[in-house]
Design a protein around this motif. Structure first.
Motif, PDB file in Angstrom:
ATOM      1  N   ALA A 195       8.464 -38.702  22.763  1.00 43.04           N
ATOM      2  CA  ALA A 195       7.920 -37.365  23.617  1.00 43.04           C
ATOM      3  C   ALA A 195       6.684 -37.705  24.382  1.00 43.04           C
ATOM      4  CB  ALA A 195       7.672 -36.235  22.588  1.00 43.04           C
ATOM      5  N   LYS A 196       6.036 -38.856  24.208  1.00 42.51           N
ATOM      6  CA  LYS A 196       4.889 -39.471  25.051  1.00 42.51           C
ATOM      7  C   LYS A 196       3.678 -38.307  24.605  1.00 42.51           C
ATOM      8  CE  LYS A 196       7.264 -41.763  28.467  1.00 42.51           C
ATOM      9  NZ  LYS A 196       7.333 -43.026  28.141  1.00 42.51           N
ATOM     10  N   ASP A 197       3.644 -38.115  23.407  1.00 44.65           N
ATOM     11  CA  ASP A 197       2.758 -37.220  23.032  1.00 44.65           C
ATOM     12  C   ASP A 197       1.402 -38.054  22.317  1.00 44.65           C
ATOM     13  OD1 ASP A 197       0.949 -35.475  21.670  1.00 44.65           O
ATOM     14  OD2 ASP A 197       2.415 -33.968  21.327  1.00 44.65           O
ATOM     15  N   GLY A 198       0.625 -38.454  22.777  1.00 45.37           N
ATOM     16  CA  GLY A 198      -0.378 -39.695  22.483  1.00 45.37           C
ATOM     17  C   GLY A 198      -1.129 -38.794  21.423  1.00 45.37           C
ATOM     18  N   ASP A 199      -1.555 -37.734  21.574  1.00 47.82           N
ATOM     19  CA  ASP A 199      -2.560 -37.178  20.480  1.00 47.82           C
ATOM     20  C   ASP A 199      -1.664 -36.915  19.171  1.00 47.82           C
ATOM     21  OD1 ASP A 199      -4.745 -36.880  22.084  1.00 47.82           O
ATOM     22  OD2 ASP A 199      -4.103 -34.677  22.657  1.00 47.82           O
ATOM     23  N   LEU A 200      -0.598 -36.245  18.989  1.00 43.68           N
ATOM     24  CA  LEU A 200       0.393 -36.313  18.028  1.00 43.68           C
ATOM     25  C   LEU A 200       0.696 -37.529  17.397  1.00 43.68           C
ATOM     26  CD1 LEU A 200       1.738 -34.508  15.842  1.00 43.68           C
ATOM     27  CD2 LEU A 200       3.721 -34.555  17.149  1.00 43.68           C
ATOM     28  N   THR A 201       1.204 -38.762  18.051  1.00 41.17           N
ATOM     29  CA  THR A 201       1.255 -40.074  17.696  1.00 41.17           C
ATOM     30  C   THR A 201       0.107 -40.517  16.959  1.00 41.17           C
ATOM     31  OG1 THR A 201       2.838 -40.342  19.770  1.00 41.17           O
ATOM     32  CG2 THR A 201       1.788 -42.189  18.300  1.00 41.17           C
TER      33      THR A 201
END
Length: 228
Positions: A195-201
């Motif tokens: 999902a390209k969610d850097g913060d969540l990753t």
């Protein structure tokens, strides 16, 4: 270097010793008897010495004057330091990978994730030990997550930290006192990356790495004799 016809004696000794150290078949602090290893693997004493010298350069073995080689000790202090350092490096590599990864990166990541999810985590013959096949797939999955990162040096440092934390991860498996859904942890990280969610990753990876440390530090079975 491996020859065209197959692995050399050095390759054989290095690969086996490295595998035994990472899997904890050779326990922390164990002295490595060169002649016994050479006899078991049917290789020369010189090949074993050279393999151990290489492992010592990688901090995977300890050379002591007049005593030969041994498996590095482990400690809570080192584990905490390794975990905190790895979290910082993993976050950089993950964010850069998400920012620069292309369709080829996504394809390789999907394949690595699929393989990992299809393999059992534990050895069928010994549920207290991780499966070697699963461990190889696990390493491939974590490497695929960061493969889009554009910094060779950060990836190199990350790879070194992964290897150093591998023994601790293997040690944590038989010490789990509560059920851990590792597959769900990996799915969460995979979905966040796709999902390209850097913060969540970054947050999910931090939890993933920290939990292994908490299992070892908090285990009632942990004692001075088996980790220090």
């Amino acid at each position: 270097m491996r020859s065209a016809s197959g692995p050399t004696q050095l390759d054989t000794a290095y690969d086996r010793l490295r595998s035994d150290i990472l899997s904890c078949r050779l326990r922390p602090g164990t002295r490595i008897h060169i002649n016994e290893v050479a006899e078991e693997l049917q290789v020369s004493v010189g090949a074993v010495r050279e393999a151990l010298s290489r492992l010592a350069a990688e901090d995977m073995a300890v050379a002591t004057a007049q005593k030969g080689y041994s498996v590095p000790e482990v400690s809570i202090e080192e584990l905490r330091d390794l975990t905190n350092t790895r979290i910082a490096i993993e976050e950089f590599c993950l964010r850069d990978s998400i920012a620069h990864g292309d369709i080829e990166w996504e394809t390789e990541l999907v394949a690595a994730y699929h393989r990992l999810q299809r393999l059992p985590e534990r050895e069928p013959s010994d549920p207290t030990r991780l499966s070697d096949a699963w461990s190889a797939a696990h390493q491939r999955f974590h490497a695929a997550l960061v493969a889009g990162c554009k910094s060779p040096w950060m990836l190199k440092i990350r790879g070194m930290l992964y290897v150093q934390t591998e023994r601790y991860r293997r040690l944590s498996v038989p010490l789990r006192t509560t059920e851990r859904d590792v597959a769900a942890e990996h799915k969460g990280i995979f979905d966040a990356v796709m999902a390209k969610d850097g913060d969540l990753t970054a947050e999910l990876m931090r939890r993933h790495l920290t939990l292994t440390t908490e299992i070892l530090v908090g285990s009632a079975e942990l004692s001075e004799t088996n980790i220090q």
